[in-house]
Design a protein around this motif. Structure first.
Motif, PDB file in Angstrom:
ATOM      1  N   HIS A 114      40.347 -19.099 -14.111  1.00 51.10           N
ATOM      2  CA  HIS A 114      40.131 -18.270 -12.921  1.00 51.10           C
ATOM      3  C   HIS A 114      41.258 -17.249 -12.743  1.00 51.10           C
ATOM      4  N   ALA A 115      42.454 -17.591 -13.182  1.00 43.30           N
ATOM      5  CA  ALA A 115      43.533 -16.602 -13.171  1.00 43.30           C
ATOM      6  C   ALA A 115      43.198 -15.455 -14.118  1.00 43.30           C
ATOM      7  N   PHE A 116      42.567 -15.779 -15.242  1.00 50.14           N
ATOM      8  CA  PHE A 116      42.133 -14.740 -16.180  1.00 50.14           C
ATOM      9  C   PHE A 116      41.086 -13.843 -15.527  1.00 50.14           C
ATOM     10  N   GLN A 117      40.161 -14.410 -14.781  1.00 46.52           N
ATOM     11  CA  GLN A 117      39.152 -13.611 -14.086  1.00 46.52           C
ATOM     12  C   GLN A 117      39.801 -12.660 -13.087  1.00 46.52           C
ATOM     13  N   VAL A 118      40.753 -13.179 -12.320  1.00 44.21           N
ATOM     14  CA  VAL A 118      41.456 -12.339 -11.348  1.00 44.21           C
ATOM     15  C   VAL A 118      42.195 -11.211 -12.064  1.00 44.21           C
ATOM     16  N   TRP A 119      42.855 -11.547 -13.137  1.00 48.74           N
ATOM     17  CA  TRP A 119      43.581 -10.546 -13.935  1.00 48.74           C
ATOM     18  C   TRP A 119      42.629  -9.462 -14.437  1.00 48.74           C
ATOM     19  N   PHE A 120      41.460  -9.841 -14.950  1.00 44.27           N
ATOM     20  CA  PHE A 120      40.488  -8.888 -15.465  1.00 44.27           C
ATOM     21  C   PHE A 120      39.967  -7.999 -14.337  1.00 44.27           C
ATOM     22  N   ALA A 121      39.665  -8.595 -13.189  1.00 36.87           N
ATOM     23  CA  ALA A 121      39.119  -7.833 -12.070  1.00 36.87           C
ATOM     24  C   ALA A 121      40.136  -6.840 -11.520  1.00 36.87           C
ATOM     25  N   ILE A 122      41.394  -7.262 -11.390  1.00 35.89           N
ATOM     26  CA  ILE A 122      42.431  -6.366 -10.872  1.00 35.89           C
ATOM     27  C   ILE A 122      42.631  -5.182 -11.804  1.00 35.89           C
ATOM     28  N   GLY A 123      42.644  -5.420 -13.117  1.00 33.96           N
ATOM     29  CA  GLY A 123      42.796  -4.319 -14.064  1.00 33.96           C
ATOM     30  C   GLY A 123      41.672  -3.310 -13.952  1.00 33.96           C
ATOM     31  N   THR A 124      40.441  -3.795 -13.808  1.00 33.13           N
ATOM     32  CA  THR A 124      39.295  -2.897 -13.683  1.00 33.13           C
ATOM     33  C   THR A 124      39.379  -2.077 -12.402  1.00 33.13           C
ATOM     34  N   CYS A 125      39.710  -2.726 -11.287  1.00 37.28           N
ATOM     35  CA  CYS A 125      39.807  -2.013 -10.014  1.00 37.28           C
ATOM     36  C   CYS A 125      40.958  -1.004 -10.021  1.00 37.28           C
ATOM     37  N   LEU A 126      42.070  -1.375 -10.636  1.00 38.93           N
ATOM     38  CA  LEU A 126      43.190  -0.428 -10.749  1.00 38.93           C
ATOM     39  C   LEU A 126      42.761   0.831 -11.484  1.00 38.93           C
ATOM     40  N   ASN A 127      42.010   0.681 -12.565  1.00 44.06           N
ATOM     41  CA  ASN A 127      41.549   1.841 -13.315  1.00 44.06           C
ATOM     42  C   ASN A 127      40.778   2.799 -12.418  1.00 44.06           C
TER      43      ASN A 127
END
Length: 585
Positions: A114-127
């Protein structure tokens, strides 16, 4: 000043979209990407984007950095896989610039998946949000910037790379582009410092994308020089001698100086970290003789047909059915999308229209047209035509030959494509139409840009069944066969029905969670004399490979063998041979 930045301005005699309407469009566009793709590929919290290969490998690297920061593992550059080889972190991307959201999530109590999911989502939103902010600062309207940011973040080529999570964090690309654009147009030292900072940040996020960003800035510089030299042939010397007025308030000058000093300090720190990181990569590559073959690089160079491939969206995959001569097809999904191309063409035509007459969009049109030429430059410089490509001539430059998947440069190309799309929307925003038909036309453009991405079919794996299931099976097998001590060195052999890297990653994750060392390993490179985890090979095969490389050491070899615990899901099986001596099928 001819090259000065001119933001969009409202004029009272033209109907304009209000800020509320534009922010509503911004929210709708982001929601289309967030709910139409991101949450779908995350399975609303139950899925991990990508397959059981690269996604899990990236989670191993992120977890290793988390454990190093929390002092659970002693060596930064030597994760406990591919043991006893050192420096395995430099076999692939390192996530130095992206790990921080993951660390925060883990410290917050989330498990690694789930930490990986959060990491992936934050990167996408930052973009998305960083790109949107950059486009608004460049002068595009709120609504147009939303469309451009959607293309940069959620266009089909970006979605097709979801299996390569190391490429998710691209937010520094638009920041570096904006800073370099300011440097060219205003020739201010601060812009140069900011460019260096954001290029360094992108290198720390992904070395691949850092190099591709440098390509983008070089191409943009060349095209800009040629464009302004030809367009202002009589006046171009003035472009490089004019200076903005230096009459500023004293307090403003002090604030500007403080800002410059802060950016210089940040840039120097980031560049120093990049320098030492790349030196480490160079040292490891030299020690282990890592070399990319010419055939491997050629197979990853884009072909003309690559820009028609979008196999994972039901609306556009029919184009790729006519393309059959593209090697490594899964890596060459570079079709921008029919709707995106239509709106970008509208933006190109709009920029040409405003370039031919003095309007409030003339300066923005210059930027858009240069972005279009930059896109063509990058496409031409990297394209493989038959057996020839200009890019092959660059392989003599140190470091360039280590870039294997050149087709991933499309992730950088999405920025100039986003500028063209934003211009297409702004051509309507500023059009002298009645408000109602204008608003409807803009909605049509937004639908064209977003709909194909919303119909993208994500490639993801369930956490409980796939990620968790494989580990539970390995745990049960180890518990059944033999107990492991704290100093045990794990080696798991491959089950006959598995792909080798699945076995390697199972063992890596199991060992990492228990702070054990393992001979298993999977990465972008492999150590010398790497052998597959085959139960028919001797258990000490990988140990022998290490000492054949590092030199004999009977004491250390015996220590490793004494602590080695080999797990074989299935016994060695060789098909019986017939009388002629060949294996029966």
């Amino acid at each position: 000043m001819i090259l000065s930045h001119t933001p969009l301005r409202k004029t009272p005699h033209e109907p304009q979209l209000g800020e509320r309407q534009q922010y509503l469009l911004l929210g709708l566009v982001f929601a289309a990407g967030f709910f139409g793709y991101l949450m779908v590929t995350l399975g609303w919290g139950t899925m991990i984007p990508g397959d059981l290969g690269d996604a899990r490998f990236n989670s191993v690297i992120l977890e290793h950095l988390y454990q190093w920061v929390t002092r659970s593992t002693p060596k930064l550059w030597s994760p406990p896989f591919f043991y006893p080889f050192d420096g395995a972190l430099a076999f692939s991307d390192n996530h130095f610039g992206t790990v921080w959201p993951y660390i925060v999530a883990r410290l917050g109590g989330l498990p690694r998946e789930h930490a990986f999911q959060v990491w992936f989502a934050i990167g996408t939103c930052l973009n998305f949000w960083v790109c949107w902010r950059v486009l608004t600062r460049l002068g595009y309207s709120i609504a147009a910037s939303a469309a451009g940011a959607f293309v940069f973040t959620f266009a089909l080529p970006a979605l097709s790379q979801e299996g390569h999570a190391q490429l998710v964090y691209r937010f520094a690309i638009p920041l570096a582009f904006e800073a370099w654009y300011r440097t060219i147009t205003t020739r201010q030292f601060l812009g140069l410092v900011q460019t260096a900072l954001w290029v360094a940040v992108q290198f720390l996020c992904s070395i691949y994308l850092g190099i591709f960003l440098v390509y983008l800035l070089i191409a943009f510089s060349i095209v800009s020089f040629l464009f302004f030299t030809l367009r202002y042939a009589k006046h171009w010397p003035l472009l490089f001698t004019q200076r903005q007025s230096k009459k500023k308030h004293a307090s403003g000058s002090r604030a500007s100086s403080q800002k410059t000093i802060i950016y210089i300090a940040l840039a120097m720190a980031a560049l120093a970290l990049v320098y030492f990181t790349l030196r480490k990569y160079q040292q490891i590559a030299f020690d282990y003789h890592f070399v990319r073959s010419m055939d491997e690089i050629k197979s990853m160079l884009p072909r003309p047909g690559s820009y028609l491939l979008a196999d994972h969206t039901v609306l556009s995959n029919w184009l790729g059915r006519y393309v059959s001569d593209v090697p490594m097809r899964s890596e060459q999904q570079m079709f921008f999308g029919l709707g995106t191309i239509v709106v970008s063409i509208l933006g190109l035509l709009g920029s040409l229209w405003h370039l031919c007459r003095p309007t409030k969009l003339s300066q923005l049109s210059q930027l858009t047209f240069i972005a279009f030429l930059t896109l063509l430059f990058l496409m031409g410089a990297t394209m493989m035509l038959g057996t020839q490509s200009f890019y092959l001539e660059l392989l003599t430059v140190p470091g360039i030959s280590s870039i294997r998947a050149v087709s991933r440069i499309v992730l950088v190309m999405l920025l100039p494509m986003g500028l063209m799309v934003a211009m297409g929307v702004d051509s309507l925003v500023t059009a002298k139409w009645a408000m109602r038909p204008k608003y409807l036309a803009i909605l049509v453009l937004f639908a064209l840009v977003t709909v194909e991405s919303m119909f993208y079919q994500p490639h993801h794996a369930p956490i409980l069944e796939s990620w968790g299931g494989r580990l539970r099976n390995l745990e049960a097998l180890i518990a059944k066969e033999l107990p492991l001590a704290a100093n045990s060195i794990l080696f798991v052999n491959q089950a006959s029905q598995d792909t080798f890297f699945l076995t390697e990653l199972d063992a890596m994750i199991y060992a990492q969670d228990r702070h054990l060392r393992t001979l298993n390993g999977y990465s972008g490179n492999t150590p010398p004399n790497y052998t597959y985890p085959d139960p028919c090979l001797p258990n000490d095969m990988r140990v022998n490979s290490f000492f054949a490389f590092a030199g004999p050491s009977d004491t250390k070899r015996q220590q490793i063998l004494d602590n080695l615990r080999t797990i074989s899901p299935l016994p060695c099986f060789k098909p019986p041979e017939n009388k002629a001596g060949t294996a029966q099928k």
